[in-house]
Design a protein around this motif. Structure first.
Motif, mmCIF file in Angstrom:
data_model
loop_
_atom_site.group_PDB
_atom_site.id
_atom_site.type_symbol
_atom_site.label_atom_id
_atom_site.label_comp_id
_atom_site.label_asym_id
_atom_site.label_seq_id
_atom_site.Cartn_x
_atom_site.Cartn_y
_atom_site.Cartn_z
ATOM 1 N N ASN A 36 -4.620 -6.375 -4.117
ATOM 2 C CA ASN A 36 -3.368 -5.631 -4.003
ATOM 3 C C ASN A 36 -2.519 -6.004 -5.214
ATOM 4 O O ASN A 36 -1.817 -7.011 -5.215
ATOM 5 N N GLU A 37 -2.589 -5.173 -6.257
ATOM 6 C CA GLU A 37 -2.044 -5.549 -7.557
ATOM 7 C C GLU A 37 -1.454 -4.332 -8.278
ATOM 8 O O GLU A 37 -2.062 -3.781 -9.192
ATOM 9 N N PRO A 38 -0.262 -3.887 -7.866
ATOM 10 C CA PRO A 38 0.363 -2.754 -8.552
ATOM 11 C C PRO A 38 0.644 -3.090 -10.022
ATOM 12 O O PRO A 38 0.978 -4.228 -10.324
ATOM 13 N N SER A 41 -3.986 -1.434 -8.696
ATOM 14 C CA SER A 41 -4.591 -1.018 -7.429
ATOM 15 C C SER A 41 -3.703 -1.483 -6.284
ATOM 16 O O SER A 41 -3.373 -2.661 -6.197
ATOM 17 N N PHE A 42 -3.325 -0.540 -5.425
ATOM 18 C CA PHE A 42 -2.463 -0.884 -4.297
ATOM 19 C C PHE A 42 -2.459 0.265 -3.291
ATOM 20 O O PHE A 42 -3.064 1.319 -3.528
ATOM 21 N N GLU A 43 -1.803 0.049 -2.171
ATOM 22 C CA GLU A 43 -1.722 1.073 -1.125
ATOM 23 C C GLU A 43 -0.322 1.664 -1.098
ATOM 24 O O GLU A 43 0.677 0.943 -1.152
ATOM 25 N N LYS A 44 -0.254 2.986 -1.028
ATOM 26 C CA LYS A 44 1.034 3.670 -0.971
ATOM 27 C C LYS A 44 0.910 4.885 -0.057
ATOM 28 O O LYS A 44 0.034 5.722 -0.253
ATOM 29 N N ASN A 45 1.756 4.931 0.942
ATOM 30 C CA ASN A 45 1.748 6.040 1.911
ATOM 31 C C ASN A 45 0.364 6.249 2.528
ATOM 32 O O ASN A 45 -0.102 7.381 2.702
ATOM 33 N N GLY A 46 -0.301 5.137 2.838
ATOM 34 C CA GLY A 46 -1.596 5.211 3.502
ATOM 35 C C GLY A 46 -2.767 5.534 2.600
ATOM 36 O O GLY A 46 -3.889 5.728 3.078
ATOM 37 N N LYS A 47 -2.538 5.589 1.274
ATOM 38 C CA LYS A 47 -3.615 5.892 0.332
ATOM 39 C C LYS A 47 -3.723 4.793 -0.719
ATOM 40 O O LYS A 47 -2.730 4.162 -1.074
ATOM 41 N N ARG A 71 -12.113 -0.892 -0.367
ATOM 42 C CA ARG A 71 -11.533 -1.870 0.549
ATOM 43 C C ARG A 71 -10.592 -2.799 -0.220
ATOM 44 O O ARG A 71 -10.998 -3.437 -1.186
ATOM 45 N N MET A 72 -9.358 -2.845 0.219
ATOM 46 C CA MET A 72 -8.383 -3.755 -0.389
ATOM 47 C C MET A 72 -8.452 -5.097 0.330
ATOM 48 O O MET A 72 -8.384 -5.153 1.557
ATOM 49 N N VAL A 73 -8.595 -6.176 -0.441
ATOM 50 C CA VAL A 73 -8.802 -7.489 0.169
ATOM 51 C C VAL A 73 -7.620 -8.434 -0.020
ATOM 52 O O VAL A 73 -7.680 -9.585 0.384
ATOM 53 N N GLY A 74 -6.555 -7.972 -0.628
ATOM 54 C CA GLY A 74 -5.367 -8.816 -0.746
ATOM 55 C C GLY A 74 -5.306 -9.555 -2.060
ATOM 56 O O GLY A 74 -4.823 -9.043 -3.054
ATOM 57 N N ASN A 75 -5.841 -10.785 -2.095
ATOM 58 C CA ASN A 75 -5.746 -11.581 -3.318
ATOM 59 C C ASN A 75 -7.125 -11.842 -3.922
ATOM 60 O O ASN A 75 -8.157 -11.501 -3.351
ATOM 61 N N ASN A 180 0.172 -9.564 -2.130
ATOM 62 C CA ASN A 180 0.609 -8.669 -3.199
ATOM 63 C C ASN A 180 0.962 -9.546 -4.394
ATOM 64 O O ASN A 180 2.089 -10.009 -4.538
ATOM 65 N N VAL A 181 -0.030 -9.791 -5.233
ATOM 66 C CA VAL A 181 -0.012 -10.873 -6.206
ATOM 67 C C VAL A 181 1.287 -10.966 -7.002
ATOM 68 O O VAL A 181 2.065 -11.902 -6.841
#
Length: 291
Positions: A36-38, A41-47, A71-75, A180-181
């Motif tokens: 999760n690294e805007p 790559s990140f999630e926005k509005n469910g996408k 698949r987003m794994v966080g860190n 969210n790094v």
């Protein structure tokens, strides 16, 4: 005769559909994992969004022989663990290290070419240091009164890794396992949890629009780094992973020649950096190839 032809057509159609179903069931699935690294790559509005996600999709479109899932794994700590033990897992934006080479296959050309790290600190700290144009990371780490915040499991370029290893165990270095790094660490910096951290220009450009009191922060180049760094696409170290990593290399060699590929990154950095980046993209990045 017409009825016979219709029956034959229906039978052939059913056979074709069955073949497609059987083919699809035999297709292997690549799990594409990312931190999760805007704005990468990140999630926005469910996408899932970001320029890194767009590049993954471009690669997926060139590999129809596989099923794909994101698949987003966080860190990065979690991401590396999934790569190490996943059956057919691939990821983007990883630095190449001796340890990782033991359990990952790397693409032979880098997937990203970006400006190198900078130091981010509060304006008050920046002024206390004399408003330097560049900052020595070693000098900062030797200042016991200043706390350094970093993301646990995230890896940087070789020069930075060597410096951090030299100062490993210092009481003024604090590692955080945030999902969210950059965003999480930046908020902690604003709240005075520590005094400085790392940030890439594209992260600074994106986060400056989304973090309160971002105007109270300053980014400064690091003396011990170059202007640019590059990262790689990787896959699990098994037979399937090796095949996919080689396919990714071939695909990237073609994709990177397209103007839109360069613009993925250009669009997330400030305009004053555009011409400098484009020049080095063409003269340096496209020539990098490592076995």
């Amino acid at each position: 005769m017409k009825k016979i032809m219709i029956r034959v057509f229906k039978i052939l159609l059913i056979i074709s559909l069955l073949q497609l179903i059987l083919f699809a069931s035999d297709m292997k699935t690549i799990t594409w994992e990312f931190a999760n690294e805007p704005p990468t790559s990140f999630e926005k509005n469910g996408k899932y969004v970001g320029f890194g996600i767009e590049i993954i999709k471009d690669i997926q479109n060139k590999m129809p022989q596989y099923k794909h899932q994101l698949r987003m794994v966080g860190n990065y700590k979690r991401l590396v663990k999934e790569l190490k033990y996943g059956s057919l897992t691939c990821a983007i934006n990883l630095f190449k290290t001796k340890e990782r080479l033991e359990y990952m296959y790397f693409s032979k050309v880098p997937i990203f070419f970006s400006f190198d790290l900078q130091i981010v600190l509060r304006k008050t700290t920046f002024e206390e240091l004399g408003k330097p144009k560049k900052i020595s990371l070693k000098q900062l780490l030797n200042m016991k009164n200043l706390k350094f915040g970093t993301s646990f499991g995230r890896t940087y370029s070789k020069n930075i890794r060597n410096i951090l290893k030299e100062y490993e165990g210092n009481s003024n270095i604090f590692s955080y396992a945030q999902s969210n790094v950059a965003s999480s660490l930046l908020k902690m910096l604003v709240r005075n949890r520590f005094d400085y951290m790392f940030l890439y220009p594209e992260e600074a450009f994106y986060l400056s629009k989304n973090i309160d009191k971002a105007n109270d922060l300053v980014t400064v180049p690091i003396e011990e780094t170059g202007s640019f760094s590059h990262t790689w696409a990787v896959c699990s170290k098994n037979e399937d992973g090796q095949i996919v990593a080689n396919n990714i290399t071939t695909i990237l060699e073609e994709l990177r020649k397209e103007k839109k590929y360069m613009n993925y990154y250009v669009n997330v950095i400030s305009k004053n950096l555009h011409s400098y980046y484009k020049k080095h993209f063409e003269n340096t990045y496209l020539k990098i190839y490592e076995q």
